[in-house]
Enzyme design. Structure first.
Site, PDB file in Angstrom:
ATOM      1  N   GLY A  81       0.796  -1.237   0.000  1.00 12.15           N
ATOM      2  CA  GLY A  81       0.000   0.000   0.000  1.00 12.15           C
ATOM      3  C   GLY A  81       0.824   1.281   0.000  1.00 12.15           C
ATOM      4  N   GLY A  82       2.149   1.154   0.035  1.00  4.73           N
ATOM      5  CA  GLY A  82       2.972   2.371   0.101  1.00  4.73           C
ATOM      6  C   GLY A  82       3.236   2.995  -1.255  1.00  4.73           C
ATOM      7  CG  ASP A 131       9.659 -10.387   2.795  1.00 10.91           C
ATOM      8  OD1 ASP A 131       8.808 -10.892   2.020  1.00 10.91           O
ATOM      9  OD2 ASP A 131      10.875 -10.333   2.528  1.00 10.91           O
ATOM     10  CB  SER A 171      18.730 -17.891 -11.301  1.00 12.40           C
ATOM     11  OG  SER A 171      18.074 -16.936 -10.485  1.00 12.40           O
ATOM     12  CE1 TYR A 213       1.770 -11.891 -16.165  1.00 10.11           C
ATOM     13  CE2 TYR A 213       1.701  -9.765 -17.281  1.00 10.11           C
ATOM     14  CZ  TYR A 213       2.174 -10.581 -16.252  1.00 10.11           C
ATOM     15  OH  TYR A 213       3.039 -10.067 -15.327  1.00 10.11           O
ATOM     16  CE  LYS A 228       0.366 -10.291 -10.198  1.00 14.37           C
ATOM     17  NZ  LYS A 228      -0.082  -9.433  -9.102  1.00 14.37           N
ATOM     18  N   GLY A 255      -5.026  -3.970 -16.791  1.00 11.72           N
ATOM     19  CA  GLY A 255      -4.106  -3.790 -17.922  1.00 11.72           C
ATOM     20  C   GLY A 255      -3.068  -2.759 -17.507  1.00 11.72           C
TER      21      GLY A 255
HETATM   22  C1  LIG Z   1       5.593  -5.667 -24.602  1.00 13.25           C
HETATM   23  C2  LIG Z   1       6.072  -4.836 -23.430  1.00 13.25           C
HETATM   24  C3  LIG Z   1       5.003  -4.336 -22.562  1.00 13.25           C
HETATM   25  C4  LIG Z   1       5.469  -3.228 -21.641  1.00 13.25           C
HETATM   26  C5  LIG Z   1       4.809  -3.309 -20.312  1.00 13.25           C
HETATM   27  C6  LIG Z   1       4.761  -2.061 -19.607  1.00 13.25           C
HETATM   28  C7  LIG Z   1       3.957  -1.863 -18.581  1.00 13.25           C
HETATM   29  C8  LIG Z   1       3.223  -2.857 -17.781  1.00 13.25           C
HETATM   30  C9  LIG Z   1       2.038  -3.461 -18.350  1.00 13.25           C
HETATM   31  C10 LIG Z   1       1.394  -4.442 -17.720  1.00 13.25           C
HETATM   32  C11 LIG Z   1       1.878  -4.946 -16.400  1.00 13.25           C
HETATM   33  C12 LIG Z   1       1.277  -6.239 -16.040  1.00 13.25           C
HETATM   34  C13 LIG Z   1       1.562  -6.868 -14.882  1.00 13.25           C
HETATM   35  C14 LIG Z   1       2.397  -6.325 -13.867  1.00 13.25           C
HETATM   36  C15 LIG Z   1       2.696  -7.074 -12.787  1.00 13.25           C
HETATM   37  C16 LIG Z   1       3.534  -6.585 -11.713  1.00 13.25           C
HETATM   38  O1  LIG Z   1       3.717  -7.279 -10.757  1.00 13.25           O
HETATM   39  S1  LIG Z   1       4.205  -5.036 -11.790  1.00 13.25           S
HETATM   40  C17 LIG Z   1       4.884  -4.715 -10.160  1.00 13.25           C
HETATM   41  C18 LIG Z   1       6.324  -4.750 -10.213  1.00 13.25           C
HETATM   42  N1  LIG Z   1       6.850  -4.299  -8.928  1.00 13.25           N
HETATM   43  C19 LIG Z   1       7.887  -4.888  -8.356  1.00 13.25           C
HETATM   44  O2  LIG Z   1       8.484  -5.806  -8.888  1.00 13.25           O
HETATM   45  C20 LIG Z   1       8.290  -4.341  -7.016  1.00 13.25           C
HETATM   46  C21 LIG Z   1       9.061  -5.306  -6.164  1.00 13.25           C
HETATM   47  N2  LIG Z   1      10.202  -5.864  -6.874  1.00 13.25           N
HETATM   48  C22 LIG Z   1      11.413  -6.121  -6.289  1.00 13.25           C
HETATM   49  O3  LIG Z   1      11.613  -5.883  -5.127  1.00 13.25           O
HETATM   50  C23 LIG Z   1      12.498  -6.748  -7.127  1.00 13.25           C
HETATM   51  O4  LIG Z   1      12.342  -6.352  -8.458  1.00 13.25           O
HETATM   52  C24 LIG Z   1      12.469  -8.312  -7.062  1.00 13.25           C
HETATM   53  C25 LIG Z   1      11.140  -8.881  -7.550  1.00 13.25           C
HETATM   54  C26 LIG Z   1      13.625  -8.861  -7.921  1.00 13.25           C
HETATM   55  C27 LIG Z   1      12.645  -8.805  -5.627  1.00 13.25           C
HETATM   56  O5  LIG Z   1      13.702  -8.154  -4.978  1.00 13.25           O
HETATM   57  P1  LIG Z   1      14.722  -8.974  -4.032  1.00 13.25           P
HETATM   58  O6  LIG Z   1      14.010  -9.847  -3.108  1.00 13.25           O
HETATM   59  O7  LIG Z   1      15.650  -7.961  -3.458  1.00 13.25           O
HETATM   60  O8  LIG Z   1      15.431  -9.920  -5.047  1.00 13.25           O
HETATM   61  P2  LIG Z   1      16.943  -9.950  -5.607  1.00 13.25           P
HETATM   62  O9  LIG Z   1      17.309  -8.668  -6.211  1.00 13.25           O
HETATM   63  O10 LIG Z   1      17.800 -10.527  -4.532  1.00 13.25           O
HETATM   64  O11 LIG Z   1      16.763 -11.034  -6.776  1.00 13.25           O
HETATM   65  C28 LIG Z   1      16.274 -12.331  -6.517  1.00 13.25           C
HETATM   66  C29 LIG Z   1      16.683 -13.206  -7.697  1.00 13.25           C
HETATM   67  O12 LIG Z   1      16.069 -12.692  -8.889  1.00 13.25           O
HETATM   68  C30 LIG Z   1      17.110 -12.393  -9.856  1.00 13.25           C
HETATM   69  N3  LIG Z   1      16.730 -11.222 -10.640  1.00 13.25           N
HETATM   70  C31 LIG Z   1      16.414 -10.009 -10.155  1.00 13.25           C
HETATM   71  N4  LIG Z   1      16.149  -9.162 -11.169  1.00 13.25           N
HETATM   72  C32 LIG Z   1      16.337  -9.851 -12.315  1.00 13.25           C
HETATM   73  C33 LIG Z   1      16.221  -9.519 -13.710  1.00 13.25           C
HETATM   74  N5  LIG Z   1      15.863  -8.290 -14.110  1.00 13.25           N
HETATM   75  N6  LIG Z   1      16.490 -10.473 -14.615  1.00 13.25           N
HETATM   76  C34 LIG Z   1      16.859 -11.731 -14.227  1.00 13.25           C
HETATM   77  N7  LIG Z   1      16.958 -12.115 -12.905  1.00 13.25           N
HETATM   78  C35 LIG Z   1      16.710 -11.179 -11.980  1.00 13.25           C
HETATM   79  C36 LIG Z   1      18.340 -12.133  -9.020  1.00 13.25           C
HETATM   80  O13 LIG Z   1      19.512 -12.264  -9.780  1.00 13.25           O
HETATM   81  C37 LIG Z   1      18.193 -13.182  -7.915  1.00 13.25           C
HETATM   82  O14 LIG Z   1      18.537 -14.453  -8.399  1.00 13.25           O
HETATM   83  P3  LIG Z   1      20.013 -15.077  -8.114  1.00 13.25           P
HETATM   84  O15 LIG Z   1      20.167 -15.149  -6.623  1.00 13.25           O
HETATM   85  O16 LIG Z   1      21.001 -14.145  -8.746  1.00 13.25           O
HETATM   86  O17 LIG Z   1      19.962 -16.410  -8.764  1.00 13.25           O
HETATM   87  N1  LIG Z   2       0.919  -1.133 -12.964  1.00 11.97           N
HETATM   88  C1  LIG Z   2       0.455  -2.000 -13.844  1.00 11.97           C
HETATM   89  O1  LIG Z   2       0.403  -1.738 -15.053  1.00 11.97           O
HETATM   90  C2  LIG Z   2      -0.072  -3.316 -13.386  1.00 11.97           C
HETATM   91  C3  LIG Z   2       0.049  -3.753 -12.094  1.00 11.97           C
HETATM   92  N2  LIG Z   2      -0.488  -4.960 -11.731  1.00 11.97           N
HETATM   93  C4  LIG Z   2      -0.464  -5.398 -10.351  1.00 11.97           C
HETATM   94  O2  LIG Z   2      -0.807  -4.306  -9.511  1.00 11.97           O
HETATM   95  C5  LIG Z   2      -0.209  -4.473  -8.235  1.00 11.97           C
HETATM   96  C6  LIG Z   2       0.538  -3.217  -7.841  1.00 11.97           C
HETATM   97  O3  LIG Z   2       1.597  -2.994  -8.748  1.00 11.97           O
HETATM   98  P1  LIG Z   2       2.194  -1.536  -8.989  1.00 11.97           P
HETATM   99  O4  LIG Z   2       1.549  -0.580  -8.083  1.00 11.97           O
HETATM  100  O5  LIG Z   2       2.162  -1.285 -10.436  1.00 11.97           O
HETATM  101  O6  LIG Z   2       3.728  -1.773  -8.599  1.00 11.97           O
HETATM  102  P2  LIG Z   2       4.571  -1.423  -7.285  1.00 11.97           P
HETATM  103  O7  LIG Z   2       5.925  -1.959  -7.535  1.00 11.97           O
HETATM  104  O8  LIG Z   2       4.418   0.018  -6.943  1.00 11.97           O
HETATM  105  O9  LIG Z   2       3.851  -2.259  -6.152  1.00 11.97           O
HETATM  106  C7  LIG Z   2       4.319  -3.471  -5.628  1.00 11.97           C
HETATM  107  C8  LIG Z   2       4.274  -3.380  -4.117  1.00 11.97           C
HETATM  108  O10 LIG Z   2       4.545  -4.673  -3.576  1.00 11.97           O
HETATM  109  C9  LIG Z   2       5.342  -4.496  -2.430  1.00 11.97           C
HETATM  110  N3  LIG Z   2       6.124  -5.715  -2.223  1.00 11.97           N
HETATM  111  C10 LIG Z   2       7.015  -6.284  -3.057  1.00 11.97           C
HETATM  112  N4  LIG Z   2       7.581  -7.360  -2.493  1.00 11.97           N
HETATM  113  C11 LIG Z   2       7.022  -7.473  -1.271  1.00 11.97           C
HETATM  114  C12 LIG Z   2       7.191  -8.406  -0.212  1.00 11.97           C
HETATM  115  N5  LIG Z   2       8.055  -9.419  -0.293  1.00 11.97           N
HETATM  116  N6  LIG Z   2       6.456  -8.222   0.915  1.00 11.97           N
HETATM  117  C13 LIG Z   2       5.580  -7.205   1.018  1.00 11.97           C
HETATM  118  N7  LIG Z   2       5.369  -6.311   0.040  1.00 11.97           N
HETATM  119  C14 LIG Z   2       6.090  -6.440  -1.093  1.00 11.97           C
HETATM  120  C15 LIG Z   2       6.235  -3.312  -2.738  1.00 11.97           C
HETATM  121  O11 LIG Z   2       6.657  -2.641  -1.542  1.00 11.97           O
HETATM  122  P3  LIG Z   2       8.093  -2.884  -0.853  1.00 11.97           P
HETATM  123  O12 LIG Z   2       9.127  -2.737  -1.912  1.00 11.97           O
HETATM  124  O13 LIG Z   2       8.126  -1.854   0.239  1.00 11.97           O
HETATM  125  O14 LIG Z   2       8.037  -4.278  -0.279  1.00 11.97           O
HETATM  126  C16 LIG Z   2       5.300  -2.423  -3.539  1.00 11.97           C
HETATM  127  O15 LIG Z   2       4.660  -1.500  -2.701  1.00 11.97           O
HETATM  128  C17 LIG Z   2       0.673  -5.714  -8.340  1.00 11.97           C
HETATM  129  O16 LIG Z   2      -0.039  -6.832  -7.866  1.00 11.97           O
HETATM  130  C18 LIG Z   2       0.883  -5.851  -9.825  1.00 11.97           C
HETATM  131  O17 LIG Z   2       1.149  -7.184 -10.185  1.00 11.97           O
HETATM  132  C19 LIG Z   2      -1.121  -5.770 -12.629  1.00 11.97           C
HETATM  133  C20 LIG Z   2      -1.237  -5.393 -13.919  1.00 11.97           C
HETATM  134  C21 LIG Z   2      -0.756  -4.128 -14.401  1.00 11.97           C
END
Ligand SMILES: CCCCC/C=C\C/C=C\C/C=C\C=C\C(=O)SCCNC(=O)CCNC(=O)[C@H](O)C(C)(C)COP(=O)(O)OP(=O)(O)OC[C@H]1O[C@@H](n2cnc3c(N)ncnc32)[C@H](O)[C@@H]1OP(=O)(O)O
Ligand SMILES: NC(=O)C1=CN([C@@H]2O[C@H](COP(=O)(O)OP(=O)(O)OC[C@H]3O[C@@H](n4cnc5c(N)ncnc54)[C@H](OP(=O)(O)O)[C@@H]3O)[C@@H](O)[C@H]2O)C=CC1
Length: 349
Positions: A81-82, A131, A171, A213, A228, A255
């Protein structure tokens, strides 16, 4: 009937071929220009708009939809929610009277959001570090929430992780990182809260934010697609099982909606945004406020007969990508005249 000459037919084929080829060149993914102009675009993403002219018909209404006070005396728990969409949903629920608890890993980010929203709405927003991958941490977080607000009426599983990556580069830990946040995290939160709510005979609304997706699957985001899809199965299953305890379960599949978290990991150079908007029938990205209004409705008493629903909220992108003939949008009026003439002039099979 206007007869069609071989020359005209050749002309039509030529036009269509060049149309298709130019599309392939624009959309090709084997060789993409990540040149300086693309990077420039991304850095200034806030100033850029690829919205199409017809998006004027679909202008977003970003005001709050439900009547004031719809969430008075309610407690809402929002993971992630942040930031991004979680923050937008928290803002709307808080404005409607809810006391909110937001939880994720980064306490400072949560605290800043909590302070900003509380000061705008006058309603308390609590920040709790958690977490969701760790079931013990989830249990401690719920203990803390019980102290602060009591058990919630509304639970929104919104936290997620994602990045684009060819699967052959992924990985085991990369896979685990995403599936632990999305599927296990949602399950840990849902089970912990569900059990305590059942013990206390308290009803609640559970909402999960998935993605379009989740249904189709998608290359290059395979852990996210798999997790998902699992979340959707979890929610549909519990909608059937836990109605008897007063629990509703619904799902929103958004989307593309611009957030830093999503766009920085899924389109880091900004290269794909234009083609993505081009395939959305409403001609623009969604807005966080639009998603927040839908979430507020689904989690409210106005939706008390709604459970097990999967709402696709994507401006039409999914059906636009699915239909085999939808590319024919690009055929011009003149080209249609020629095509029609050709089709009508065909006799027999
Ligand atoms: C055709 C193109 C279309 C364009 C699309 C544009 C817009 C979007 C449209 C639609 C979206 C639809 C769905 C969206 C869904 C979502 O969920 S969006 C929300 C995204 N938000 C986040 O991801 C926020 C939180 N994310 C994170 O904290 C980090 O990114 C992570 C998920 C990696 C977790 O962090 P952490 O726990 O710190 O992990 P590590 O950094 O330790 O990594 C863990 C392992 O993962 C490997 N890794 C990390 N990044 C990558 C990478 N980019 N590629 C390959 N591997 C990666 C990392 O190396 C670690 O593995 P190893 O230990 O090295 O084996
Ligand atoms: N934006 C888009 O186009 C789309 C988004 N979505 C979905 O919408 C939702 C929100 O995404 P969006 O706002 O875009 O992206 P954000 O990256 O802003 O949101 C993801 C949130 O998840 C939290 N989070 C990640 N890992 C953890 C964890 N281990 N424990 C607790 N919290 C965690 C992050 O906070 P922190 O780093 O502090 O942990 C962050 O606030 C997601 O479910 C995403 O899949 C789906 C389709 C499209």
């Amino acid at each position: 009937m206007v007869p069609v000459s071989v020359g005209q037919a050749g002309n039509v084929s030529g036009l269509l071929l060049s149309l298709i080829l130019s599309e392939q060149v624009q959309n090709r993914t084997d060789s993409v220009d990540f040149g300086p102009s693309q990077l420039w675009c991304h850095r200034f993403a806030g100033l850029r708009s690829y919205a199409t002219p017809h998006s004027q018909f679909f202008a977003p209404s970003e005001g709050i939809m439900l009547p004031a006070g719809s969430y008075n005396n309610k407690v809402a728990f929002i993971t992630g929610g942040g930031t991004g969409l979680g923050r937008a949903m928290t803002g709307v629920l808080s404005q409607l009277g809810a006391q909110c608890v937001i939880a994720s890993r980064k306490l400072e980010v949560l605290q800043q959001t909590a302070t900003e929203i509380s000061s705008q709405t006058g309603n308390k927003v609590h920040a709790v570090q958690c977490d969701v991958r760790d079931p013990q941490a989830v249990s401690r977080c719920v203990d803390q929430m019980v102290e602060l607000t009591g058990l919630p009426d509304v639970i929104i599983n919104n936290a997620a992780g994602n990045f684009i990556c060819p699967s052959e580069r992924l990985s085991a830990n990369g896979w685990k990182s995403i599936t632990d946040i999305v599927l296990n995290g949602t399950a840990f939160v849902t089970l912990e809260l569900g059990k305590r709510l059942i013990q206390n005979q308290k009803g609640a609304s559970f909402l999960a934010i998935t993605t379009i997706y989740a249904e189709s699957g998608s290359g290059f985001v395979v852990p996210s697609a798999s997790a998902k899809a699992g979340v959707e199965a979890l929610y549909k299953s519990l909608a059937a099982e836990w109605g008897r305890y007063g629990h509703r379960f619904n799902i929103i599949q958004p989307g593309p909606i611009r957030t830093k978290g999503a766009f920085s990991r899924l389109d880091p150079t900004g290269t794909f945004e234009k083609s993505m908007i081009g395939r959305i029938p409403t001609g623009r990205l969604g807005k966080p406020a639009e998603l927040a209004n839908l979430a507020a409705y689904l989690s409210s008493d106005y939706a008390s007969w709604m459970s097990g629903a999967v709402i696709r909220f994507d401006g039409g992108e999914y059906v636009s990508m699915a239909g085999e003939f939808n590319e024919l949008r690009k055929v011009t009026d003149d080209q249609w005249k020629m095509l029609e003439t050709m089709i009508r002039s065909t006799k027999g099979s």
